[in-house]
Enzyme design. Structure first.
Site, PDB file in Angstrom:
ATOM      1  N   HIS A  50       6.482  -6.242  11.247  1.00  0.00           N
ATOM      2  CA  HIS A  50       5.724  -5.002  11.468  1.00  0.00           C
ATOM      3  C   HIS A  50       5.133  -4.972  12.874  1.00  0.00           C
ATOM      4  O   HIS A  50       3.929  -4.806  13.070  1.00  0.00           O
ATOM      5  CB  HIS A  50       4.630  -4.844  10.409  1.00  0.00           C
ATOM      6  CG  HIS A  50       4.108  -3.438  10.304  1.00  0.00           C
ATOM      7  ND1 HIS A  50       3.180  -2.919  11.175  1.00  0.00           N
ATOM      8  CD2 HIS A  50       4.380  -2.446   9.429  1.00  0.00           C
ATOM      9  CE1 HIS A  50       2.898  -1.674  10.853  1.00  0.00           C
ATOM     10  NE2 HIS A  50       3.612  -1.357   9.780  1.00  0.00           N
ATOM     11  N   HIS A  99      -5.324  -1.313  11.589  1.00  0.00           N
ATOM     12  CA  HIS A  99      -4.533  -2.531  11.750  1.00  0.00           C
ATOM     13  C   HIS A  99      -5.385  -3.566  12.461  1.00  0.00           C
ATOM     14  O   HIS A  99      -6.260  -3.225  13.277  1.00  0.00           O
ATOM     15  CB  HIS A  99      -3.266  -2.265  12.566  1.00  0.00           C
ATOM     16  CG  HIS A  99      -2.258  -1.425  11.860  1.00  0.00           C
ATOM     17  ND1 HIS A  99      -1.329  -1.946  10.998  1.00  0.00           N
ATOM     18  CD2 HIS A  99      -2.045  -0.088  11.886  1.00  0.00           C
ATOM     19  CE1 HIS A  99      -0.573  -0.962  10.522  1.00  0.00           C
ATOM     20  NE2 HIS A  99      -0.981   0.174  11.048  1.00  0.00           N
ATOM     21  N   HIS A 140       1.389   3.844   2.141  1.00  0.00           N
ATOM     22  CA  HIS A 140       1.938   4.500   3.330  1.00  0.00           C
ATOM     23  C   HIS A 140       3.462   4.601   3.241  1.00  0.00           C
ATOM     24  O   HIS A 140       4.128   3.728   2.667  1.00  0.00           O
ATOM     25  CB  HIS A 140       1.525   3.768   4.589  1.00  0.00           C
ATOM     26  CG  HIS A 140       0.158   4.143   5.070  1.00  0.00           C
ATOM     27  ND1 HIS A 140      -0.569   3.369   5.943  1.00  0.00           N
ATOM     28  CD2 HIS A 140      -0.627   5.222   4.793  1.00  0.00           C
ATOM     29  CE1 HIS A 140      -1.732   3.952   6.184  1.00  0.00           C
ATOM     30  NE2 HIS A 140      -1.778   5.084   5.503  1.00  0.00           N
ATOM     31  N   HIS A 150      -6.905  -2.198   4.715  1.00  0.00           N
ATOM     32  CA  HIS A 150      -6.150  -1.237   5.527  1.00  0.00           C
ATOM     33  C   HIS A 150      -6.398   0.190   5.060  1.00  0.00           C
ATOM     34  O   HIS A 150      -6.832   1.048   5.835  1.00  0.00           O
ATOM     35  CB  HIS A 150      -4.663  -1.596   5.442  1.00  0.00           C
ATOM     36  CG  HIS A 150      -3.756  -0.690   6.196  1.00  0.00           C
ATOM     37  ND1 HIS A 150      -3.827  -0.535   7.554  1.00  0.00           N
ATOM     38  CD2 HIS A 150      -2.752   0.115   5.774  1.00  0.00           C
ATOM     39  CE1 HIS A 150      -2.904   0.321   7.946  1.00  0.00           C
ATOM     40  NE2 HIS A 150      -2.238   0.732   6.882  1.00  0.00           N
ATOM     41  N   HIS A 183       0.847  -1.188   0.000  1.00  0.00           N
ATOM     42  CA  HIS A 183       0.000   0.000   0.000  1.00  0.00           C
ATOM     43  C   HIS A 183       0.883   1.238   0.000  1.00  0.00           C
ATOM     44  O   HIS A 183       2.107   1.145   0.002  1.00  0.00           O
ATOM     45  CB  HIS A 183      -0.964   0.000   1.182  1.00  0.00           C
ATOM     46  CG  HIS A 183      -0.310  -0.007   2.528  1.00  0.00           C
ATOM     47  ND1 HIS A 183       0.293  -1.123   3.064  1.00  0.00           N
ATOM     48  CD2 HIS A 183      -0.152   0.974   3.465  1.00  0.00           C
ATOM     49  CE1 HIS A 183       0.787  -0.849   4.256  1.00  0.00           C
ATOM     50  NE2 HIS A 183       0.524   0.427   4.517  1.00  0.00           N
ATOM     51  N   ASP A 189       5.844   4.168   5.339  1.00  0.00           N
ATOM     52  CA  ASP A 189       6.670   3.108   5.930  1.00  0.00           C
ATOM     53  C   ASP A 189       6.651   1.835   5.103  1.00  0.00           C
ATOM     54  O   ASP A 189       7.304   0.851   5.458  1.00  0.00           O
ATOM     55  CB  ASP A 189       6.223   2.816   7.365  1.00  0.00           C
ATOM     56  CG  ASP A 189       4.774   2.381   7.449  1.00  0.00           C
ATOM     57  OD1 ASP A 189       4.000   2.757   6.556  1.00  0.00           O
ATOM     58  OD2 ASP A 189       4.414   1.660   8.399  1.00  0.00           O
ATOM     59  N   HIS A 190       5.927   1.846   3.977  1.00  0.00           N
ATOM     60  CA  HIS A 190       5.895   0.685   3.079  1.00  0.00           C
ATOM     61  C   HIS A 190       6.297   1.027   1.646  1.00  0.00           C
ATOM     62  O   HIS A 190       6.566   0.110   0.864  1.00  0.00           O
ATOM     63  CB  HIS A 190       4.503   0.062   3.067  1.00  0.00           C
ATOM     64  CG  HIS A 190       4.109  -0.565   4.358  1.00  0.00           C
ATOM     65  ND1 HIS A 190       4.226  -1.910   4.616  1.00  0.00           N
ATOM     66  CD2 HIS A 190       3.611  -0.015   5.506  1.00  0.00           C
ATOM     67  CE1 HIS A 190       3.807  -2.174   5.844  1.00  0.00           C
ATOM     68  NE2 HIS A 190       3.431  -1.036   6.408  1.00  0.00           N
ATOM     69  N   ASP A 242       0.013  -4.615   5.928  1.00  0.00           N
ATOM     70  CA  ASP A 242      -0.897  -4.087   6.939  1.00  0.00           C
ATOM     71  C   ASP A 242      -2.314  -4.419   6.507  1.00  0.00           C
ATOM     72  O   ASP A 242      -2.729  -4.090   5.390  1.00  0.00           O
ATOM     73  CB  ASP A 242      -0.732  -2.571   7.068  1.00  0.00           C
ATOM     74  CG  ASP A 242       0.628  -2.188   7.628  1.00  0.00           C
ATOM     75  OD1 ASP A 242       1.375  -3.098   8.028  1.00  0.00           O
ATOM     76  OD2 ASP A 242       0.946  -0.989   7.644  1.00  0.00           O
TER      77      ASP A 242
END
Length: 868
Positions: free
Chosen positions: A473, A451, A87, A176, A85, A89-90, A197
């Site tokens: 994660h 989450h 975000h 998510h 996805h 952090d990904h 996530d």
């Protein structure tokens, strides 16, 4: 860098006792997002294929410290990169991977993910360039790098299967954020499920995460899932919404301002739907504005309006109702009638036009209060007790979002000029000693992070029922709690059912390498003509299905060679090999005998019986025509003119013997196996041609014209002219051999087969009747007088002498030969080639060699002019 750890330390279970083939091991390497939340990046290696999962950055760090450990792995070996996805952090490290490393694989994400990723990363780069206290983060990649790498990203749809480099991938909704995907990865029959996530909760605009149907996709062998909330649970959705709205209305009613730090996209849209619905049902609150800040958020709302069909039934219902209302009002195009066209929410691009007077609700990014508008407003509103901060998302350790939850008395003021111009918004103070400001506002937290909860996660893992689970994660403590819970469930299953499947749970650190053995059966699909043949029934059916095995990626197909073009798109070519050899000494029977000794029984194709010289159509070896006179050979032994013969060796090598020309042609279809057999056949032929047996065999059978040849007495001219017709009589030098010469040739043949351990037998073998009478006389000696005993021995000697004389008369020099092989002894009697031996194998071998020797070296003994 994190130190490497062995898989055994991670699994907590004993390794398999059987040796594991390295090609059957799956390797997992955590480059980021292991025992932490942020910079998610994982590597999967199996059967020569490498898949990379996500490429994020740590939102609580800067520069290279925020990046995954890319230096620990050669990204040039990656075949596929899957982004779950949008975000940060990904996905925030993806431009760096595509523009600054040797990565040459293919990148995949869903359509909504790519649409939002474009704006989100672009905004992140701009914020980083203006808010970073160092030059490290700005040097990772630029906005131009991001824009130039966008065409390299390929998009895929949910529930569609794609095969790339032999790897099959299928995305499933993760629930998510919009476009978030879980990936089912199939490598050589191994099913790996990566959740990223995910959320199992049906909210106001997204569907819940889907679970693959094992009946359709097969068993999941490895599950890689998040452990963000460990084993913690959350109140029901309705209770959380009610508590959130009560807190917001309380702050508004006391004249304060509500700061809700959110990510620009994701949970922000869910909170907007909740507030919009609540405001529509409470007219007293409609005078209080709701602001949604950020230019990126405004742009990405178009994406949400576009992908209505990717959302749940609630959004689709609102969309239909709004469109019906628009048509009834005469707005045929439905302008400003979508579910994301809010009535009580205002978009706020910057703070320079914001009239900070009175109560309001502000959804500002970023969600962890590190910088940007949310941090500016926090520092501005924190000293007022009427205001409140409502945290709704997950906050990474080390961020202000995590710190503010502890309700500190003072917080650092790192932002400056927040109330002046837009150019100064988001810049940090150059002074290292930040000014501290008091915190008097209220702080509350409500779990609206998208989450999965701990309880839902455990239920999902149990439902997937994979034998191996890797937890990522999640912070170290949360991952450890979840792992302990799963291992406890293992123990309970074992207590109730000893044969129940045990789940191996791994919680690796960053940089750790896990090797998991998987033994998968290879299955080949029979297609084409072979599929029309009834399959074997049970183990007793010994039918063999033979064809060509074709591998496309990891897919195996068995087909007939004729079907290669139709089913595999291949063109088959047959190489026909031929080899010609001339054997001047060895005859066809000797050649056949040698080949049978090496390859077993060989098949003769089209056998034709040879004609003799006496036949009307036969020719003799010595007949020729001359202009002046005709020479005819009067040989002692006549030989037939052998016709050509053809043999099939091992079912694949055709040997053609030409007969008179003594030419041999080998023909076979070229392949690795046939070439090896052909080489072996040629080696046997070369050995036969050079062996003494070939020379002896040819000398006893062949006829030659010798106008002057060498004999035992010397060189002489054997041609004699006789008669008026000019006939020439030629003698055969091999026709008249002495018994000693024949015996010598026999010994030479046996020595080639059994070595030098051959000795003559002096005492002849007596006939059974004579031998019995003599033995009876000898046994009676103790009961008779001495004269009788001496008479018996004398009779025995007479019989032996008579037998020796008989053997000598027929040309046998010695009665027999004794052959020793190791500790075994065989006696060969030359008069009838009978063999006495206690070992049956050696007895049969000696007898076969002796019979072949007599045939090769010509008839052995002469008796009365007859050949025996």
């Amino acid at each position: 860098m994190a130190t490497k750890r062995k898989a055994a330390a991670m699994s907590g279970a004993a390794e398999d006792e059987d040796p594991i083939d390295p090609s059957d091991e799956l390797t997992f390497i955590g480059l980021g997002g292991c025992q932490e939340v942020g910079r998610s990046c994982h590597i999967l290696q199996y059967k020569g294929k490498t898949v990379m999962l996500d490429a994020g950055m740590h939102t609580g760090r800067e520069g290279m410290a925020a990046m995954p450990y890319f230096d620990d792995f050669d990204l040039g070996t990656v075949d596929i990169l899957l982004i779950s996805h949008f975000h940060l952090d990904h996905a925030a490290a993806l431009p760096y991977v595509l523009s600054k490393t040797n990565f040459r694989g293919r990148v995949f994400m869903t359509h909504p993910t790519k649409a939002i990723y474009k704006w989100l990363i672009q905004d992140s780069v701009r914020v980083s360039n203006t808010s970073s206290t160092s030059d490290q983060r700005t040097s990772l990649y630029t906005e131009a790098d991001h824009i130039q790498t966008l065409p390299l990203i390929e998009t895929i749809d949910f529930y569609t299967t794609h095969t790339i480099a032999g790897v099959r991938i299928t995305p499933y909704p993760a629930g998510h954020v919009l476009g978030a995907a879980m990936f089912l990865i199939n490598i050589a029959g191994l099913n790996i499920f990566f959740t990223g996530d995910y959320s199992r909760e049906q909210d106001r605009h997204l569907v819940a995460a889907a679970v693959p149907d094992p009946k359709k996709v097969g068993k999941i062998d490895l599950l890689i899932t998040e452990s963000t909330f460990g084993i913690s649970n959350a109140p029901p959705r309705a209770e959380r919404e009610a508590a959130l709205l009560k807190s917001v209305s309380t702050i508004v009613n006391r004249g304060g301002k509500v700061l809700m730090p959110v990510f620009a996209l994701g949970r922000a849209q869910e909170l907007l739907l909740i507030l919009e619905d609540y405001w529509s049902r409470h007219p007293e609150l409609q005078k209080t504005p709701i602001y949604y800040t950020g230019n990126t958020a405004r742009k990405c709302m178009v994406v949400y309006q576009t992908y209505i069909n990717a959302m749940n039934d609630n959004i689709k219902r609102i969309f239909r109702e709004r469109m019906a209302e628009a048509e009834a009002a005469g707005n045929a195009k439905g302008v400003s009638a979508g579910p994301w066209d809010f009535r009580f929410v205002r978009s706020l691009r910057t703070l320079d036009r914001f009239d900070d007077i009175g109560s309001c609700v502000m959804l500002a990014s970023p969600g962890m209060l590190q910088s940007g508008m949310s941090r500016v407003l926090l520092e501005r509103w924190a000293p007022d007790v009427r205001n409140g901060v409502v945290m709704t998302g997950y906050n990474v350790e080390g961020t202000m979002g995590r710190t503010i939850l502890t309700e500190p008395d003072m917080i650092p003021a790192i932002m400056s000029g927040s109330s002046t111009t837009s150019q100064t918004v988001g810049r940090r103070s150059k002074d290292d000693d930040a000014v501290m400001i008091p915190r008097r506002c209220s702080v509350e937290e409500f779990s609206f992070a998208a989450h999965v909860t701990g309880v839902e996660n455990v239920e999902f893992i149990e439902q997937v029922h994979a034998p191996h689970v890797i937890l990522v994660h999640g912070e170290r403590s949360q991952a450890a709690r979840l792992r302990s819970r799963l291992l406890d469930l293992n123990s309970r299953r074992t207590a109730n059912n000893a044969s129940a499947q045990q789940t191996k749970v791994y919680s690796p650190e960053n940089g750790a390498e896990i090797k998991i053995p998987f033994r998968k059966d290879k299955v080949a699909k029979v297609v084409g003509r072979l599929a029309q043949i009834p399959p074997p029934k049970g183990l007793e059916d010994e039918r063999i299905v033979s064809g060509v095995m074709v591998q496309n990626g990891f897919k195996l197909s068995l087909m007939a060679p004729e079907d290669l073009k139709e089913y595999a798109g291949l063109t088959s070519t047959t190489v026909l090999c031929k080899q010609h050899i001339t054997l001047s000494a060895a005859g066809v029977e000797l050649i056949k005998w040698a080949l049978e000794g090496t390859f077993g029984a060989i098949e003769e194709v089209g056998q034709v019986k040879a004609e003799t010289n006496g036949h009307a159509n036969a020719l003799t070896n010595g007949s020729t025509k001359a202009e002046e006179f005709t020479m005819e050979e009067e040989a002692d032994e006549e030989l037939p003119i052998a016709p050509p013969r053809t043999f099939l060796i091992m079912g694949c090598i055709i040997l053609r013997w030409s007969g008179l020309d003594k030419q041999i042609e080998l023909e076979w279809e070229g392949n690795a196996m046939n070439d090896g057999i052909a080489d072996a056949v040629m080696a046997v032929l070369a050995t036969v041609e050079s062996s003494p047996a070939a020379v002896k065999y040819s000398s006893s059978k062949a006829k030659h014209h010798h106008h002057g040849h060498e004999t035992a007495q010397g060189t002489e001219d054997s041609a004699q002219l006789s008669g008026a017709n000019g006939k020439v009589t030629l003698s055969n030098r091999h026709a008249n051999l002495t018994p000693q010469e024949r015996f010598s040739r026999l010994c030479m043949f046996l020595e080639e087969q059994f070595g030098d351990n051959i000795t003559p037998i002096e005492t002849p073998r007596l006939p059974p009747s004579v031998n019995t009478a003599a033995n009876g006389a000898i046994k009676a000696a103790p009961d008779s007088e001495a004269e009788d005993s001496e008479a018996g021995e004398e009779q025995q000697e007479q019989l032996i002498a008579a037998e020796r004389a008989r053997l000598a008369a027929v040309g046998i020099p010695v009665p027999g030969l004794e052959i020793k092989v190791d500790k075994m002894v065989a006696r060969l009697w030359l008069d009838d080639l009978h063999v006495d031996c206690a070992n049956g194998v050696l007895r049969d071998r000696v007898k076969a060699v002796a019979e072949r020797a007599v045939e090769v070296v010509a008839p052995l003994w002469n008796a009365g002019g007859n050949v025996r």
